[in-house]
Write an enzyme that holds these catalytic residues in place. Structure first.
Site, short mmCIF file in Angstrom:
data_model
loop_
_atom_site.label_atom_id
_atom_site.label_comp_id
_atom_site.label_asym_id
_atom_site.label_seq_id
_atom_site.Cartn_x
_atom_site.Cartn_y
_atom_site.Cartn_z
N HIS A 1 69.15 28.22 63.60
CA HIS A 1 68.52 29.25 62.78
C HIS A 1 67.19 29.63 63.41
O HIS A 1 66.33 28.78 63.64
CB HIS A 1 68.31 28.73 61.35
CG HIS A 1 67.88 29.77 60.37
ND1 HIS A 1 68.78 30.65 59.81
CD2 HIS A 1 66.67 30.07 59.86
CE1 HIS A 1 68.14 31.45 58.97
NE2 HIS A 1 66.85 31.13 59.00
N MET B 1 67.03 33.11 49.62
CA MET B 1 65.83 32.34 49.96
C MET B 1 65.48 31.41 48.80
O MET B 1 65.37 31.86 47.65
CB MET B 1 64.66 33.27 50.25
CG MET B 1 64.80 34.08 51.54
SD MET B 1 64.90 33.04 53.02
CE MET B 1 63.31 32.18 52.98
N ASP C 1 63.92 32.01 63.00
CA ASP C 1 63.13 32.84 62.09
C ASP C 1 62.25 33.79 62.88
O ASP C 1 61.31 33.36 63.55
CB ASP C 1 62.26 31.95 61.19
CG ASP C 1 63.07 31.15 60.20
OD1 ASP C 1 63.81 31.76 59.43
OD2 ASP C 1 62.97 29.90 60.22
N MET D 1 59.50 36.55 62.61
CA MET D 1 58.50 37.05 61.65
C MET D 1 57.50 37.94 62.38
O MET D 1 57.11 37.64 63.51
CB MET D 1 57.76 35.88 60.99
CG MET D 1 58.64 34.84 60.35
SD MET D 1 57.67 33.58 59.49
CE MET D 1 58.87 32.26 59.35
N HIS E 1 67.30 35.26 61.62
CA HIS E 1 66.80 35.66 60.30
C HIS E 1 65.58 36.54 60.51
O HIS E 1 64.51 36.05 60.90
CB HIS E 1 66.46 34.42 59.48
CG HIS E 1 65.90 34.71 58.13
ND1 HIS E 1 65.28 33.74 57.36
CD2 HIS E 1 65.84 35.84 57.38
CE1 HIS E 1 64.88 34.27 56.23
NE2 HIS E 1 65.20 35.55 56.22
N SER F 1 66.51 24.97 61.47
CA SER F 1 65.55 26.01 61.82
C SER F 1 64.59 25.48 62.87
O SER F 1 63.95 24.46 62.68
CB SER F 1 64.75 26.43 60.58
OG SER F 1 63.65 27.23 60.96
N MET G 1 62.62 38.40 59.32
CA MET G 1 61.64 38.61 58.27
C MET G 1 60.63 39.62 58.80
O MET G 1 59.49 39.30 59.12
CB MET G 1 60.99 37.28 57.88
CG MET G 1 61.92 36.38 57.12
SD MET G 1 61.22 34.73 56.79
CE MET G 1 61.86 33.84 58.20
N ASP H 1 68.00 28.88 52.35
CA ASP H 1 66.94 28.59 53.33
C ASP H 1 65.65 28.31 52.58
O ASP H 1 65.14 29.17 51.86
CB ASP H 1 66.77 29.81 54.25
CG ASP H 1 65.70 29.61 55.32
OD1 ASP H 1 65.08 28.54 55.36
OD2 ASP H 1 65.48 30.56 56.11
#
Length: 220
Positions: free
Chosen positions: A31, A135, A33, A35, A64, A8, A66, A173
């Site tokens: 990866h 998660m 993230d 957000m 990913h 990540s 979120m 993760d």
């Protein structure tokens, strides 16, 4: 079973991301993230950043999301060239329709569940997804401790995936270290997101090798 390591970049040096990507070239995926400071209390990357990463990354991008309203926003990441786009079960309005749209665009479609979200409602829908992300911390920040009580979800998922005969990746993760990766692999995971344990300890390529070996010794 193939073991995949997906570092990540949440814990990478944001000012030198192209260089950081080169340091993890021995991994399988990057990866990313995303957000929005609504679904989780943190703000990170957006689609323009992903487009920039796509141009320089030596590895496929594992996105990913979120974020709220992934039904609206997720297809843009697939259109940007992401290899895999994972959205949260808790945020999506129509998981099946969104997964089908992502696949139609050309991305792998993934669904993620928070530690407290039951997996049972999704076991009969597994054929609609290419990846399920369990998660193992509360989403939002890196550096948290692995929540081992999430492992029964992986056990249930592995049995259900085996029954389908499909190639569905089971990803974890959060809090992944040499110790916890072995626990997750034993429970049924095959794809592992690691941030702090790759970028903050020693040389990333060495950490990737150590994590891969630890997982490979325990996958079924």
């Amino acid at each position: 079973m193939t073991v995949r390591i997906a570092p990540s970049i949440l814990t990478a040096d944001f000012a030198n991301l192209e260089h950081e990507l080169g340091r993890i070239a021995t991994a399988d995926l990057v990866h990313v993230d995303v957000m929005d400071n609504h679904f989780v209390p943190n703000l990170t990357f957006g689609q323009r950043m992903v487009e920039s990463l796509q141009r320089v990354s030596p590895l496929p991008l594992d996105i990913h999301l979120m974020i709220d309203d992934p039904d609206r926003w997720a297809p843009g990441y697939a259109e940007a060239g992401a290899y895999s786009v994972t959205f949260h079960a808790e945020a999506v309005a129509d998981a099946v329709s969104l997964a089908r749209r992502l696949r139609d665009i050309g991305a792998r479609a993934g669904i993620a569940v928070k530690p407290g979200t039951p997996i049972e409602p999704y076991l009969e829908l597994l054929h609609e997804f290419d990846q399920v992300l369990v998660m193992t911390v509360e989403p939002g920040f890196g550096g948290q401790s692995f929540i081992e009580s999430t492992m029964p979800k992986l056990v249930a998922l592995r049995a259900a995936v085996a029954a389908t005969g499909l190639d569905i990746w089971l990803q974890v993760d959060g809090g992944i270290t040499e110790r916890s990766i072995a626990i997750a692999a034993e429970a049924g995971a095959d794809t592992f997101v690691a941030g702090s344990s790759v970028f903050n300890v020693g040389e990333p390529h060495m950490q990737i090798a150590l994590l891969r070996a630890a997982a490979s010794a325990h996958v079924h």
